[in-house]
Design a protein around this motif. Structure first.
Motif, mmCIF file in Angstrom:
data_model
loop_
_atom_site.group_PDB
_atom_site.id
_atom_site.type_symbol
_atom_site.label_atom_id
_atom_site.label_comp_id
_atom_site.label_asym_id
_atom_site.label_seq_id
_atom_site.Cartn_x
_atom_site.Cartn_y
_atom_site.Cartn_z
ATOM 1 N N PRO A 9 5.645 2.181 4.336
ATOM 2 C CA PRO A 9 6.395 3.489 5.259
ATOM 3 C C PRO A 9 6.264 4.064 5.568
ATOM 4 C CG PRO A 9 4.870 4.155 3.338
ATOM 5 C CD PRO A 9 4.717 2.080 3.530
ATOM 6 N N PHE A 10 5.056 3.413 6.577
ATOM 7 C CA PHE A 10 5.303 5.034 8.289
ATOM 8 C C PHE A 10 6.007 3.718 8.835
ATOM 9 C CE2 PHE A 10 3.321 4.534 12.647
ATOM 10 C CZ PHE A 10 2.631 5.857 12.613
ATOM 11 N N GLN A 11 6.087 2.292 9.401
ATOM 12 C CA GLN A 11 6.991 1.901 9.882
ATOM 13 C C GLN A 11 8.561 2.614 9.358
ATOM 14 O OE1 GLN A 11 6.197 0.455 12.792
ATOM 15 N NE2 GLN A 11 4.111 0.750 12.143
ATOM 16 N N VAL A 12 8.395 1.822 8.628
ATOM 17 C CA VAL A 12 9.925 2.274 7.719
ATOM 18 C C VAL A 12 10.459 3.594 7.852
ATOM 19 C CG1 VAL A 12 11.800 3.059 5.843
ATOM 20 C CG2 VAL A 12 10.246 0.798 5.995
ATOM 21 N N ILE A 13 10.102 4.979 7.931
ATOM 22 C CA ILE A 13 10.228 6.173 8.828
ATOM 23 C C ILE A 13 10.102 5.677 10.116
ATOM 24 C CG2 ILE A 13 8.956 8.422 8.767
ATOM 25 C CD1 ILE A 13 8.211 7.893 6.021
#
Length: 189
Positions: A40-44
């Motif tokens: 989720p960190f990379q997606v956001i």
């Protein structure tokens, strides 16, 4: 070595001690938490960066200021959104004494980490250290995106047909080692 008052002086000493006392599994204790946090960190991060670029730099031209600002905002948003996962990952990694109760001697797995943080500090516990994490991520992601965009611009601006001599290319190496070209260059000087 992250915990306050760590008894270890070096990473090697810490690693050997953990291996002896807890076994090799201890090094992978928060692996699933780390994965569930990084995705989720990379997606956001990427979505926010692209969104900010749409606002600040719709032409997508090389602009260090817009790349830096977009990177900083993207890093801050991703860090804030994944903070609860980071708190639980740190708890799993450190197994801090202050997090243990008399009936819990070991925090095992993400669900147990979430319960332990909530039991001791409530919802606000998931966001302890948020300011430090955001201020750490903002400059690092700003610098990363600025460097990435710089090299992307440099690589895209250099076409293989056009060689202005500023870069080392196969053509320029061939010209430097060709005796005819060397003699021609010397006679021109």
């Amino acid at each position: 070595m992250q915990i306050y008052g760590s008894p270890y002086r070096t990473c090697t000493e810490c690693g050997i001690s953990v291996l002896r006392t807890e076994g090799p599994f201890a090094f992978y204790r928060s692996f699933t938490t780390q994965l569930s946090m990084n995705i989720p960190f990379q997606v956001i991060h990427f979505m926010t960066y692209e969104f900010m670029q749409d606002i600040l730099n719709p032409s997508r031209a090389y602009d260090p200021l817009s790349h830096g600002v977009s990177g900083a905002v993207a890093g801050a948003a991703a860090a804030a959104a994944t903070m609860p996962l980071d708190v639980c990952k740190t708890l799993l990694n450190t197994q801090e004494q202050c997090a243990r109760t008399s009936n819990v001697s070991y925090v095992n797995g993400m669900a147990a980490a979430f319960r332990t943080v909530y039991e001791f500090q409530g919802v606000k516990g998931y966001f302890r250290g948020l300011t430090a994490r955001v201020f750490y991520q903002m400059p690092s992601t700003a610098i990363s995106w600025s460097i990435y965009e710089f090299f992307k611009m440099m690589l895209n601006s250099k076409s293989p047909e056009k060689d202005d001599g500023g870069y080392l290319t196969i053509k320029s190496l061939q010209a430097e080692t060709n005796p005819t070209e060397i003699m021609k260059t010397r006679s021109d000087a």
